[in-house]
Scaffold this motif. Structure first.
Motif, PDB file in Angstrom:
ATOM      1  N   ASP A 187       0.810  -1.216   0.000  1.00 33.65           N
ATOM      2  CA  ASP A 187       0.000   0.000   0.000  1.00 33.65           C
ATOM      3  C   ASP A 187       0.848   1.273   0.000  1.00 33.65           C
ATOM      4  OD1 ASP A 187      -2.276  -1.497   0.037  1.00 33.65           O
ATOM      5  OD2 ASP A 187      -2.514  -1.446   2.214  1.00 33.65           O
ATOM      6  N   HIS A 188       2.164   1.138  -0.112  1.00 34.30           N
ATOM      7  CA  HIS A 188       3.076   2.285  -0.071  1.00 34.30           C
ATOM      8  C   HIS A 188       2.768   3.165   1.147  1.00 34.30           C
ATOM      9  CE1 HIS A 188       4.548   1.289  -4.068  1.00 34.30           C
ATOM     10  NE2 HIS A 188       3.307   1.159  -4.461  1.00 34.30           N
ATOM     11  N   GLU A 189       2.788   2.556   2.306  1.00 33.93           N
ATOM     12  CA  GLU A 189       2.411   3.253   3.530  1.00 33.93           C
ATOM     13  C   GLU A 189       3.446   4.328   3.886  1.00 33.93           C
ATOM     14  OE1 GLU A 189       0.105  -0.462   5.694  1.00 33.93           O
ATOM     15  OE2 GLU A 189       2.278  -0.297   5.778  1.00 33.93           O
ATOM     16  N   TRP A 190       2.941   5.430   4.391  1.00 32.20           N
ATOM     17  CA  TRP A 190       3.791   6.566   4.714  1.00 32.20           C
ATOM     18  C   TRP A 190       3.136   7.395   5.821  1.00 32.20           C
ATOM     19  CZ3 TRP A 190       1.558  11.382   4.128  1.00 32.20           C
ATOM     20  CH2 TRP A 190       0.389  11.413   3.359  1.00 32.20           C
ATOM     21  N   GLN A 191       3.918   8.286   6.378  1.00 30.53           N
ATOM     22  CA  GLN A 191       3.401   9.194   7.396  1.00 30.53           C
ATOM     23  C   GLN A 191       4.299  10.422   7.463  1.00 30.53           C
ATOM     24  OE1 GLN A 191       3.621   8.913  12.015  1.00 30.53           O
ATOM     25  NE2 GLN A 191       1.809   7.712  11.431  1.00 30.53           N
ATOM     26  N   ALA A 192       3.706  11.597   7.682  1.00 32.82           N
ATOM     27  CA  ALA A 192       4.453  12.848   7.833  1.00 32.82           C
ATOM     28  C   ALA A 192       3.839  13.654   8.969  1.00 32.82           C
ATOM     29  CB  ALA A 192       4.421  13.652   6.534  1.00 32.82           C
ATOM     30  N   PHE A 193       4.673  14.426   9.659  1.00 33.63           N
ATOM     31  CA  PHE A 193       4.156  15.224  10.773  1.00 33.63           C
ATOM     32  C   PHE A 193       4.948  16.526  10.894  1.00 33.63           C
ATOM     33  CE2 PHE A 193       7.596  12.823  12.711  1.00 33.63           C
ATOM     34  CZ  PHE A 193       8.232  13.774  13.505  1.00 33.63           C
ATOM     35  N   VAL A 194       4.319  17.495  11.541  1.00 29.88           N
ATOM     36  CA  VAL A 194       4.958  18.753  11.885  1.00 29.88           C
ATOM     37  C   VAL A 194       4.359  19.200  13.210  1.00 29.88           C
ATOM     38  CG1 VAL A 194       3.248  20.128  10.618  1.00 29.88           C
ATOM     39  CG2 VAL A 194       5.517  21.089  11.107  1.00 29.88           C
ATOM     40  N   GLY A 195       5.180  19.812  14.065  1.00 30.71           N
ATOM     41  CA  GLY A 195       4.673  20.207  15.368  1.00 30.71           C
ATOM     42  C   GLY A 195       5.497  21.302  16.002  1.00 30.71           C
ATOM     43  N   TYR A 196       4.957  21.835  17.091  1.00 28.41           N
ATOM     44  CA  TYR A 196       5.646  22.891  17.854  1.00 28.41           C
ATOM     45  C   TYR A 196       5.527  22.554  19.329  1.00 28.41           C
ATOM     46  CZ  TYR A 196       7.140  27.472  19.498  1.00 28.41           C
ATOM     47  OH  TYR A 196       7.833  28.489  20.109  1.00 28.41           O
ATOM     48  N   ARG A 197       6.609  22.812  20.056  1.00 29.88           N
ATOM     49  CA  ARG A 197       6.674  22.431  21.465  1.00 29.88           C
ATOM     50  C   ARG A 197       7.187  23.616  22.273  1.00 29.88           C
ATOM     51  NH1 ARG A 197       7.651  17.155  23.878  1.00 29.88           N
ATOM     52  NH2 ARG A 197       8.709  17.369  25.907  1.00 29.88           N
ATOM     53  N   TYR A 198       6.552  23.855  23.437  1.00 27.93           N
ATOM     54  CA  TYR A 198       6.943  24.965  24.298  1.00 27.93           C
ATOM     55  C   TYR A 198       6.835  24.480  25.747  1.00 27.93           C
ATOM     56  CZ  TYR A 198       6.920  29.698  26.346  1.00 27.93           C
ATOM     57  OH  TYR A 198       7.210  30.829  27.069  1.00 27.93           O
ATOM     58  N   VAL A 199       7.967  24.408  26.434  1.00 34.91           N
ATOM     59  CA  VAL A 199       7.981  23.867  27.796  1.00 34.91           C
ATOM     60  C   VAL A 199       8.802  24.800  28.682  1.00 34.91           C
ATOM     61  CG1 VAL A 199       8.505  21.886  29.271  1.00 34.91           C
ATOM     62  CG2 VAL A 199       7.847  21.516  26.886  1.00 34.91           C
ATOM     63  N   GLU A 200       8.135  25.510  29.575  1.00 39.07           N
ATOM     64  CA  GLU A 200       8.835  26.409  30.480  1.00 39.07           C
ATOM     65  C   GLU A 200       9.579  25.634  31.561  1.00 39.07           C
ATOM     66  OE1 GLU A 200       6.223  30.499  30.019  1.00 39.07           O
ATOM     67  OE2 GLU A 200       5.821  29.201  31.746  1.00 39.07           O
TER      68      GLU A 200
ATOM     69  N   ILE B 286      14.168  29.095  26.603  1.00 39.24           N
ATOM     70  CA  ILE B 286      13.142  30.104  26.850  1.00 39.24           C
ATOM     71  C   ILE B 286      13.690  31.219  27.731  1.00 39.24           C
ATOM     72  CG2 ILE B 286      10.895  30.522  27.950  1.00 39.24           C
ATOM     73  CD1 ILE B 286      10.049  27.745  27.071  1.00 39.24           C
ATOM     74  N   SER B 287      14.463  30.861  28.732  1.00 37.98           N
ATOM     75  CA  SER B 287      15.039  31.864  29.637  1.00 37.98           C
ATOM     76  C   SER B 287      16.377  31.349  30.146  1.00 37.98           C
ATOM     77  CB  SER B 287      14.094  32.132  30.819  1.00 37.98           C
ATOM     78  OG  SER B 287      13.930  30.946  31.590  1.00 37.98           O
ATOM     79  N   GLY B 288      17.144  32.233  30.741  1.00 37.07           N
ATOM     80  CA  GLY B 288      18.410  31.827  31.323  1.00 37.07           C
ATOM     81  C   GLY B 288      19.543  31.789  30.321  1.00 37.07           C
ATOM     82  N   LEU B 289      20.506  30.927  30.552  1.00 36.05           N
ATOM     83  CA  LEU B 289      21.698  30.838  29.712  1.00 36.05           C
ATOM     84  C   LEU B 289      21.327  30.409  28.293  1.00 36.05           C
ATOM     85  CD1 LEU B 289      24.070  29.044  32.261  1.00 36.05           C
ATOM     86  CD2 LEU B 289      24.099  31.462  31.604  1.00 36.05           C
ATOM     87  N   PRO B 290      22.007  30.964  27.257  1.00 38.54           N
ATOM     88  CA  PRO B 290      21.689  30.600  25.873  1.00 38.54           C
ATOM     89  C   PRO B 290      22.051  29.139  25.583  1.00 38.54           C
ATOM     90  CG  PRO B 290      23.646  31.989  25.957  1.00 38.54           C
ATOM     91  CD  PRO B 290      23.080  31.977  27.335  1.00 38.54           C
ATOM     92  N   LEU B 291      21.103  28.426  24.956  1.00 42.14           N
ATOM     93  CA  LEU B 291      21.341  27.033  24.603  1.00 42.14           C
ATOM     94  C   LEU B 291      20.406  26.665  23.442  1.00 42.14           C
ATOM     95  CD1 LEU B 291      22.822  24.372  25.194  1.00 42.14           C
ATOM     96  CD2 LEU B 291      20.939  23.757  26.742  1.00 42.14           C
ATOM     97  N   ALA B 292      20.968  26.632  22.228  1.00 40.71           N
ATOM     98  CA  ALA B 292      20.212  26.252  21.028  1.00 40.71           C
ATOM     99  C   ALA B 292      20.762  24.921  20.522  1.00 40.71           C
ATOM    100  CB  ALA B 292      20.339  27.324  19.956  1.00 40.71           C
ATOM    101  N   ILE B 293      19.870  23.977  20.278  1.00 46.49           N
ATOM    102  CA  ILE B 293      20.271  22.630  19.862  1.00 46.49           C
ATOM    103  C   ILE B 293      19.378  22.166  18.726  1.00 46.49           C
ATOM    104  CG2 ILE B 293      20.660  20.243  20.589  1.00 46.49           C
ATOM    105  CD1 ILE B 293      20.761  21.210  23.467  1.00 46.49           C
TER     106      ILE B 293
END
Length: 528
Positions: A450-463, A510-517
């Motif tokens: 059946d050529h099965e597939w799935q795609a998703f997109v989302g956003y997450r915000y956790v203080e 979100i706050s505090g020391l810079p940390l982008a990953i």
């Protein structure tokens, strides 16, 4: 006159015969009684027709009864003499014999089917009550760090569990999970599961390759009993799967719970019902602390309760809603008040954590002595989390589904005044978290045709203090809290129960020391 004489003769003969048969064996008695009754009716009919007078009929019956009594006495005496020393065997009618044979035949056939007589490939019956399941995942993971991040030493100085913030990392990882479910008896099931991983990380079962060809360790991931006394009620005890309806906002997908849980879902077996409510509750010990001299910390617990509803207005639409409350007890750190009691409350520090939650040093010497190498950090806040989860599954283009997910959580146990008293720090509350996600595609990867597939997109915000960082998702932002960002990915079936998936996650603090990953994962999955 001749007819009358003949009738009278027949009646008399019948009476005499019946009287003689009265002394026959027991198997003939039923027929004798029937014949006797028929004879009496015949004589009465002759009297009514005027063939016999009543006086003559009475005399005839009296004489016949006298003769029958004499013959019966003689027959009984002869029978007693003949049966001296003889053992009597009860006569079994042929119909009863046939019923017994049929019952025995059915029992033998049933046992033969159960034990598979004559089947050279037969296995013991108890093996049919065992169900195996498992999966294997081979992963490439790339961890990419921003050059503007604060050094890891800066995070470590404030107690955050961070080992790398600047150097990109590439890892090859594997995960193996093998589970067994056993039906012990009706309404009683046992389950166990072993996985790769280690005992110090509750939210990951990955094994990183590159240990100089050393062997991997296996851990017992699940061990529980499940009782189902009635269809609507289920009880678990031991190390159990997550019993709550949730996403990875509060609970990581690899997390299992230790303790006991109960779930009541009235009408759940009835698939035709549009509304299916459910209630789940559980009690889970997090850390048992031996009470002894020099230790004042208390056992740590988690209590959880959830109520929800599943609504299926049609076969192509399903909505599920859950509202939960999770209360941690004795989870916050307690300050050791004087140097003489140093260590009294050290065990109030969390036994496991990732990064993000507000911390403070609970060892008084560490508070006053900057030369101590390993200060003990405890959680600054209490955690009582309100959580709402909603999933909408639309299958108008079946087998392709459109699934929308929304999850929200807030730490309603955060008390800024109490934290100031406990830690001496005035920490502003950051207690909200949410997740939104849209998924389109197949829900399972069972048939590659059946050529099965799935795609998703989302956003997450956790203080920072919205949820306990020890148990939330370990992949996004490399685990913990105090992050925000998006995720995108997809999967495609290669073979039956085998699929390739890719995921990209980009997050910032979100706050505090810079940390982008940024994290990239490429997985080859197989389920069996």
């Amino acid at each position: 006159m001749t007819i009358r004489r003949t009738a009278v003769a027949l009646a008399v003969a019948a009476i005499c015969t019946g009287s003689a048969w009265a002394a026959a064996p027991e198997d003939e008695r039923a027929r004798v009684e029937l014949l006797h009754e028929t004879t009496l009716n015949l004589i009465q009919l002759l009297v009514e027709q005027g063939v016999l007078k009543q006086e003559a009929a009475d005399a005839m019956l009296k004489k016949a009864q006298q003769q029958a009594a004499e013959k019966t006495a003689q027959a009984q005496a002869a029978e007693a003499e003949a049966t001296k020393g003889v053992v009597r065997v009860t006569f079994v009618p042929e119909t009863v014999k046939r019923e017994i044979r049929e019952q025995v035949r059915q029992e033998v056939v049933a046992q033969a089917k159960l034990e598979r007589w004559g089947d050279v490939n037969a296995v013991p019956e108890w093996l049919d009550r065992l169900k195996w399941e498992g999966d294997f995942r081979l992963r490439y993971q790339g961890d990419l760090f921003s050059e503007n991040n604060a050094p890891e030493a800066t995070f470590q100085a404030i107690g955050q569990n961070v080992s790398n913030t600047l150097e990109d990392r590439q890892r090859e990882r594997v995960r193996l999970r093998l589970g067994l479910s056993a039906n012990v008896a009706g309404g009683v099931d046992a389950g166990i599961r072993i996985t790769t991983g280690n005992t110090s990380d509750p939210v990951s079962t990955n094994q990183t390759l590159g240990n100089y060809d050393n062997k991997y360790s296996l851990v017992l991931d699940r061990a529980y009993l499940k009782l189902t006394p009635v269809d609507d009620l289920a009880l678990w005890g031991g190390r159990i799967p997550n019993p709550f309806f949730s996403t990875d906002l509060v609970w990581d997908d690899d997390l299992n719970f230790e303790g006991a849980a109960v779930r009541y879902a009235p009408g759940a077996p009835n698939l035709a019902r549009a509304f299916k409510p459910f209630v789940t509750a559980g009690v889970f010990p997090l850390q048992e602390i031996e009470q002894r001299t020099g230790v004042a910390a208390q056992d740590k617990w988690l209590y959880g309760a959830q109520a929800g509803l599943e609504w299926a207005p049609s076969t192509r639409a399903r909505f599920k809603f859950g509202a939960a409350y999770y209360a941690y007890r004795n989870i916050a750190g307690v300050l050791n008040t004087t140097p003489t009691t140093t260590g009294l409350y050290d065990l109030t520090a969390p036994q496991s954590r990732q990064k993000g939650n507000s911390l403070f040093v609970i060892d008084s010497d560490a508070n006053n002595d900057n030369t101590q190498d390993d200060p003990v950090h405890g959680l600054a806040a209490d955690y009582r989390i309100a959580n709402v989860t909603l999933v909408a599954d639309l299958a108008e283009f079946h087998p392709v589904h459109v699934i929308g997910t929304f999850d929200w959580a807030r730490n309603v146990g955060y008390d800024q005044t109490e934290i100031l008293t406990r830690t001496g720090q005035n920490i502003e509350p950051e207690t909200d978290a949410y997740l939104v996600k849209l998924t389109i595609g197949h829900t399972k990867f069972s048939y590659v045709d059946d050529h099965e597939w799935q795609a998703f997109v989302g956003y997450r915000y956790v203080e920072r203090d919205a949820v306990l960082d020890a148990f939330t998702d370990s992949d996004f932002h490399l685990g913990g809290t105090n992050h925000k960002g998006f995720m995108i990915g997809g999967s495609y079936a290669l073979f039956k129960n085998t699929w390739l998936s890719a995921k990209w996650m980009s997050s910032d603090e979100i706050s505090g020391l810079p940390l982008a990953i940024d994290v990239f994962q490429l997985d080859l999955n197989a389920k069996f």
